[in-house]
Write a protein that holds these residues in place. Structure first.
Motif, PDB file in Angstrom:
ATOM      1  N   ARG A 149      39.063   9.946  47.938  1.00  0.00           N
ATOM      2  CA  ARG A 149      39.405  10.745  46.762  1.00  0.00           C
ATOM      3  C   ARG A 149      38.406  10.522  45.630  1.00  0.00           C
ATOM      4  N   PHE A 150      37.990   9.268  45.432  1.00  0.00           N
ATOM      5  CA  PHE A 150      37.024   8.973  44.369  1.00  0.00           C
ATOM      6  C   PHE A 150      35.710   9.715  44.610  1.00  0.00           C
ATOM      7  N   LYS A 151      35.293   9.790  45.864  1.00  0.00           N
ATOM      8  CA  LYS A 151      34.017  10.463  46.162  1.00  0.00           C
ATOM      9  C   LYS A 151      34.098  11.963  45.885  1.00  0.00           C
ATOM     10  N   ARG A 152      35.306  12.506  45.873  1.00  0.00           N
ATOM     11  CA  ARG A 152      35.469  13.934  45.617  1.00  0.00           C
ATOM     12  C   ARG A 152      35.504  14.264  44.127  1.00  0.00           C
ATOM     13  N   GLU A 153      35.717  13.235  43.287  1.00  0.00           N
ATOM     14  CA  GLU A 153      35.752  13.463  41.841  1.00  0.00           C
ATOM     15  C   GLU A 153      34.340  13.390  41.274  1.00  0.00           C
ATOM     16  N   LYS A 154      33.992  14.325  40.400  1.00  0.00           N
ATOM     17  CA  LYS A 154      32.663  14.316  39.802  1.00  0.00           C
ATOM     18  C   LYS A 154      32.555  13.272  38.699  1.00  0.00           C
ATOM     19  N   ARG A 155      33.571  13.219  37.828  1.00  0.00           N
ATOM     20  CA  ARG A 155      33.496  12.306  36.685  1.00  0.00           C
ATOM     21  C   ARG A 155      34.846  11.604  36.551  1.00  0.00           C
ATOM     22  N   ILE A 156      34.834  10.289  36.739  1.00  0.00           N
ATOM     23  CA  ILE A 156      36.099   9.550  36.710  1.00  0.00           C
ATOM     24  C   ILE A 156      35.895   8.184  36.072  1.00  0.00           C
ATOM     25  N   LEU A 157      36.880   7.775  35.281  1.00  0.00           N
ATOM     26  CA  LEU A 157      36.901   6.447  34.655  1.00  0.00           C
ATOM     27  C   LEU A 157      38.111   5.691  35.181  1.00  0.00           C
ATOM     28  N   VAL A 158      37.860   4.491  35.724  1.00  0.00           N
ATOM     29  CA  VAL A 158      38.926   3.633  36.238  1.00  0.00           C
ATOM     30  C   VAL A 158      39.041   2.414  35.326  1.00  0.00           C
ATOM     31  N   ILE A 159      40.226   2.207  34.755  1.00  0.00           N
ATOM     32  CA  ILE A 159      40.467   1.076  33.852  1.00  0.00           C
ATOM     33  C   ILE A 159      41.419   0.097  34.531  1.00  0.00           C
ATOM     34  N   LEU A 160      40.972  -1.140  34.699  1.00  0.00           N
ATOM     35  CA  LEU A 160      41.796  -2.203  35.265  1.00  0.00           C
ATOM     36  C   LEU A 160      42.060  -3.223  34.170  1.00  0.00           C
ATOM     37  N   ASP A 161      43.296  -3.305  33.749  1.00  0.00           N
ATOM     38  CA  ASP A 161      43.668  -4.144  32.610  1.00  0.00           C
ATOM     39  C   ASP A 161      44.186  -5.499  33.079  1.00  0.00           C
TER      40      ASP A 161
ATOM     41  N   LYS B 293      39.098  11.107  27.196  1.00  0.00           N
ATOM     42  CA  LYS B 293      39.685  12.378  27.619  1.00  0.00           C
ATOM     43  C   LYS B 293      39.462  13.454  26.564  1.00  0.00           C
ATOM     44  N   GLU B 294      39.642  13.084  25.290  1.00  0.00           N
ATOM     45  CA  GLU B 294      39.452  14.050  24.204  1.00  0.00           C
ATOM     46  C   GLU B 294      38.017  14.550  24.150  1.00  0.00           C
ATOM     47  N   ASP B 295      37.067  13.660  24.380  1.00  0.00           N
ATOM     48  CA  ASP B 295      35.649  14.031  24.333  1.00  0.00           C
ATOM     49  C   ASP B 295      35.164  14.654  25.639  1.00  0.00           C
ATOM     50  N   LYS B 296      36.091  14.759  26.614  1.00  0.00           N
ATOM     51  CA  LYS B 296      35.759  15.376  27.909  1.00  0.00           C
ATOM     52  C   LYS B 296      34.588  14.681  28.606  1.00  0.00           C
ATOM     53  N   LEU B 297      34.554  13.344  28.475  1.00  0.00           N
ATOM     54  CA  LEU B 297      33.524  12.575  29.178  1.00  0.00           C
ATOM     55  C   LEU B 297      33.827  12.477  30.668  1.00  0.00           C
ATOM     56  N   PHE B 298      35.119  12.575  31.015  1.00  0.00           N
ATOM     57  CA  PHE B 298      35.529  12.410  32.404  1.00  0.00           C
ATOM     58  C   PHE B 298      36.563  13.476  32.759  1.00  0.00           C
ATOM     59  N   ASP B 299      36.552  13.852  34.030  1.00  0.00           N
ATOM     60  CA  ASP B 299      37.578  14.768  34.522  1.00  0.00           C
ATOM     61  C   ASP B 299      38.898  14.033  34.747  1.00  0.00           C
ATOM     62  N   GLU B 300      38.813  12.768  35.143  1.00  0.00           N
ATOM     63  CA  GLU B 300      40.010  11.963  35.390  1.00  0.00           C
ATOM     64  C   GLU B 300      39.837  10.589  34.763  1.00  0.00           C
ATOM     65  N   VAL B 301      40.916  10.096  34.126  1.00  0.00           N
ATOM     66  CA  VAL B 301      40.962   8.731  33.601  1.00  0.00           C
ATOM     67  C   VAL B 301      42.227   8.079  34.151  1.00  0.00           C
ATOM     68  N   VAL B 302      42.062   6.993  34.911  1.00  0.00           N
ATOM     69  CA  VAL B 302      43.216   6.304  35.478  1.00  0.00           C
ATOM     70  C   VAL B 302      43.221   4.857  34.984  1.00  0.00           C
ATOM     71  N   MET B 303      44.422   4.333  34.773  1.00  0.00           N
ATOM     72  CA  MET B 303      44.547   2.981  34.227  1.00  0.00           C
ATOM     73  C   MET B 303      45.702   2.260  34.911  1.00  0.00           C
ATOM     74  N   THR B 304      45.464   0.999  35.283  1.00  0.00           N
ATOM     75  CA  THR B 304      46.510   0.194  35.900  1.00  0.00           C
ATOM     76  C   THR B 304      46.346  -1.257  35.455  1.00  0.00           C
ATOM     77  N   THR B 305      47.425  -2.025  35.563  1.00  0.00           N
ATOM     78  CA  THR B 305      47.425  -3.435  35.177  1.00  0.00           C
ATOM     79  C   THR B 305      47.345  -4.309  36.424  1.00  0.00           C
ATOM     80  N   VAL B 306      46.484  -5.328  36.384  1.00  0.00           N
ATOM     81  CA  VAL B 306      46.248  -6.178  37.552  1.00  0.00           C
ATOM     82  C   VAL B 306      47.136  -7.427  37.521  1.00  0.00           C
ATOM     83  N   THR B 307      47.147  -8.168  36.420  1.00  0.00           N
ATOM     84  CA  THR B 307      47.890  -9.417  36.207  1.00  0.00           C
ATOM     85  C   THR B 307      47.309 -10.571  37.011  1.00  0.00           C
TER      86      THR B 307
END
Length: 825
Positions: free
Chosen positions: A251-263, A202-216
């Motif tokens: 929604r994902f298709k509408r975002e230009k740059r997005i990072l999805v983190i699955l923990d 986010k700081e380096d502006k690599l992505f417009d959106e960064v989302v993170m969730t836990t799977v377990t």
């Protein structure tokens, strides 16, 4: 032609003369009729003042709800204020224009002229403001952004972490890499590492959106979808997983740059089913393949990052070739982390040699270092030496995925706990799941097992429970749950607890077994004291009967309502104190239930129930929980449970009948929960010469020990005088037919909530006055009430924290004492 020219000239002269007359007439009008010009902006000002006040109320409500006000609304309000100032100046200038010049002989026509001209301009602006002041909405919800502390809390910039961090960041920038894996053993710091990655991206502006969730290990697709949607500011209207999946994909298709983190994934997960366009990255699906393929990298950067304990899951199951290992700390880093927690005392000549050996036993695993360090902090040297001796002499239990000695490290923290802390720690281990453990359930189990010494009331039990939970959190053995009303346990610690419980205490947590009947009959020792079978999709049959003469706790949660409970299942569990059957079809209840003469806690939450009269034979029962069950009638036999201290009927929306005098017979009842449940209260006495068929609110007055109450009453009129007493320490009471029950208090932390619907008269409000004095959260529905709050309590509300008023259009004021109490809280 001459005649035409003459006619044209004559017409032009006529028009010029008329124009000149109009011009002169207008100028004279400015000078002589200035008051008529001023009248119009004054009228506009009054209309704008009323409209402005309405808009400000809407703005105030929107701001309290955390919404952002539209710029055009703020600009309009500013414009109105400027307009008001201009009208006020006109009034001042009007007074000046009334004065006469030449010693009072003549009116000041110049000032009047100028005043009229200015008033005309002001009126034009006023008309524009009136035209713009009708807003459909004044605000919009704010997309909440995670702060730096959320991402990097607990992160230490260790040198050993920097290479892997840099490699991950480079992979995120690589246009040929779409999926990235991060793996390592449990407790090594994978989550903190990827949170740092998220923040850096986010700081380096690599992505417009960064989302993170836990799977377990037991993925909950709806929970995963909701967490992603929250971070994207997306609201679902679809109830199903598949419907939400389509919404997320769009929604994902509408975002230009997005990072999805699955923990924390444990096995292959169907990302397409969740709504994460996983398939599009590899092979594409129909037209979507072309959409993703044809965009340039600077226009489209979509990446997925997953963490797991198992590299095999990432590489083979998720087909990720770019996997990065988060390894153990170096010896220097392990020492730094230990020293940071325990403090400078570790550097003294006496402590340092022992500390060095202790850190070595932690095997450079961050979770182990933190756990031991917190256990030893502020302890004396003999305690440290004893801890080292225990670690040296112990024979660590081998748990898959854990480094040598880690099991004994967690054991050490367990042995430092006090007796009650140990008991609660083991109890949490038996029930820990992906969603954590509800504190309310822990209270039911703890009180049923007599876990707390010298505790006899539920209020004291709750206080003791919260104290022990606080202690376990401080020792890093328990973590905050997903809500304020739950706790959870780190997976490593959970594995160790299960190991300790099974080997030392004969307490067993059984999951994912192949042959449940064989395990229960042959594999589990008959001397067991606790057996839990959580979150099971059991298809096997249960044994006809189980012989566990020392069993104190039995828990079965099935996702298969066709599972049959044999009629004689419990006849060999006569010492059972806590029985929890969740999500089971109990039509009918097994007859062997009457054998449980020592049962203290019975939970039949989420069960299909019919006649439960047999429960009335359990004379020692203290806790009965039927939360979210489909029970329609509470049998009269429940009134025989004269030792009952807690009755939980929350969310029993089908409950229609509670026979008269059942509630009042429970004379020792301390806690009664009926939220989103029974509503059919009758008035005391005869109705049309017929005896009552249902419970009366007046029966609550017989419960002299009641300290907790959740209830919904349709009208103030059915509430008798002095129904509620000052003994009520926590309550959520809804009065009126306009309220929707919310499972928790709206503002989270309040323990005394009151919602009241009032019509034109508030003459009956004194019946709940004792509650109003202590209410922390008050909701009012007002119809035709002008000064309700003033009449509620002349001394104000000393403990009020939140006040919500709806339909209070005729409310004139809020008393000063009330506002002081609000501001003080």
């Amino acid at each position: 032609m001459a005649e035409i020219a003459t006619a044209v000239a004559s017409e032009a002269a006529k028009k010029a003369t008329e124009t000149a007359k109009e011009f002169i007439s207008q100028k004279i009008s400015y000078a002589l009729k200035y008051q008529s010009y001023i009248k119009k902006p004054k009228e506009q000002a009054e209309r704008l003042r009323r409209r402005r006040d309405d808009v400000k109320e809407d703005v105030k409500l929107a701001e309290r709800q955390g919404e952002e006000i539209y710029n055009e609304v703020n600009d309009w309000l500013t414009g109105v204020e400027d307009f008001m100032e201009r009208v006020a100046k006109l009034a001042v200038d009007e007074d000046k224009a009334k004065r006469r010049c030449f010693r009072g002989l003549c009116p000041d026509l110049i000032k009047r002229y100028r005043l009229s001209k200015e008033a005309e301009k002001v009126a034009e602006d006023g008309a524009k403001l009136l035209g713009k002041g009708n807003f459909a909405r004044v605000s919009h919800p704010v997309i909440l952004q995670r702060t730096a502390s959320v991402y990097i809390r607990g992160y230490e910039a260790f040198d050993s972490r920097m290479p892997v961090l840099q490699e991950i960041m480079e992979a995120l920038k690589d246009p040929n890499v779409n999926m990235i894996g991060v793996y390592g053993m449990a407790g090594v710091g994978k989550t903190t590492t990827v949170k740092k990655v998220a923040w850096q991206a986010k700081e380096d502006k690599l992505f417009d959106e960064v989302v993170m969730t836990t799977v377990t290990q037991t993925p909950d697709f709806k929970k995963i979808q909701e967490e992603i949607a929250d971070q994207l500011g997306l609201t679902f209207v679809e109830p199903s997983v598949s419907g939400r999946s389509l919404r997320l994909r769009d929604r994902f298709k509408r975002e230009k740059r997005i990072l999805v983190i699955l923990d924390d994934i444990w096995a292959k997960i169907d990302l397409d089913a969740v709504g994460i366009p996983y398939g599009d990255i590899h092979e594409g699906i129909g037209q979507e393949k072309e959409v993703w393929k044809d965009r340039k990298d600077d226009e489209r950067r979509y990446k997925i990052l997953l963490t797991s304990r198992d590299q095999y899951v990432l590489r083979n199951h998720m087909n990720i070739q770019n996997n990065f290992l988060v390894g153990l700390l170096s010896s220097e880093e392990a020492w730094y982390l230990f020293r940071k927690i325990v403090g400078d005392s570790v550097e003294t000549s006496d402590f340092r040699p022992v500390a060095i050996e202790l850190v070595g036993k932690c095997a450079c695993l961050p979770i182990a270092i933190e756990t031991v360090a917190k256990a030893l902090k502020s302890k004396s040297l003999p305690v440290w030496e004893d801890a080292l001796g225990q670690l040296t002499r112990s024979n660590p239990r081998q748990i898959e995925g854990m480094a040598e000695n880690v099991c004994s490290i967690i054991e050490l923290s367990y042995h430092f706990l006090k007796s009650e802390e140990k008991s609660l720690f083991l109890l949490c281990g038996l029930f820990n799941g992906s969603r954590g453990i509800l504190i309310s359930d822990l209270l039911k189990y703890s009180m049923g097992l007599h876990l707390f010494r010298d505790v006899y009331t539920f209020e004291d039990g709750r206080n003791r429970l919260l104290t022990l939970i606080h202690n376990l959190k401080a020792s890093s053995l328990l973590l905050d749950g997903i809500t304020n009303f739950s706790v959870k346990m780190h997976d490593i610690i959970h594995a160790v607890v299960i190991s300790i419980a099974s080997s030392d205490e004969f307490m067993f947590n059984i999951k994912n077994v192949g042959d449940l009947k064989d395990v229960l009959e042959e594999k589990i020792p008959k001397t067991s004291t606790a057996i839990t079978l959580p979150y099971g999709d059991f298809h096997d049959e249960l044994p006809e009967s189980l012989e566990y003469p020392k069993l104190k706790l039995f828990y079965l949660f099935s996702q298969n309502q066709s599972l049959q409970i044999p009629d004689l299942l419990f006849q060999g569990m006569k010492e059972l104190q806590v029985l929890d059957l969740t999500g089971i079809c109990l039509l009918p209840l097994p007859s062997s239930l009457r054998c449980l003469e020592n049962l203290q806690t019975l939970c039949l939450d989420g069960c299909l129930l019919g006649d439960i009269a047999i429960v009335g034979e359990l004379k020692k029962l203290k806790i009965l929980s039927l939360v979210d069950s489909d029970i329609e009638k509470l049998p009269g036999e429940i009134g025989q449970l004269t030792r009952l201290k807690m009755l939980d009927l929350s969310k029993c929306s089908n409950l229609k009948v509670i026979p008269p005098n059942v509630i009042s017979s429970l004379s020792r009842l301390e806690e009664l929960y009926m939220g989103n449940s029974f509503l059919h209260w009758e008035i005391e006495g005869l109705i049309n010469n017929q005896e009552r068929k249902n419970a009366s609110v007046l029966e609550l007055k017989q419960l002299s020990c009641l300290t907790t109450l959740e209830i919904h009453l349709h009208d103030l009129q059915i509430i008798p005088q002095d129904l509620f007493s000052e003994k009520l320490k926590r309550y959520r009471i809804l009065i009126g037919d306009v309220w929707d029950w919310r499972w928790y208090a709206t503002y989270g932390e309040t323990s005394r909530m009151l919602k009241i619907k009032l019509n034109n008269s508030i003459s009956l409000i004194h019946r709940v006055k004792i509650l109003l004095k202590r209410t922390e959260e008050l909701h009012l529905e007002l119809n035709g009430v002008k000064n309700a709050i003033d009449e509620f309590d002349e001394d104000g509300f000393a403990q009020l924290k939140h006040l919500h008023v709806q339909n209070g259009h005729e409310l004139l004021y809020v008393m000063a004492n009330t506002m002081r109490s609000l501001s003080a809280n």
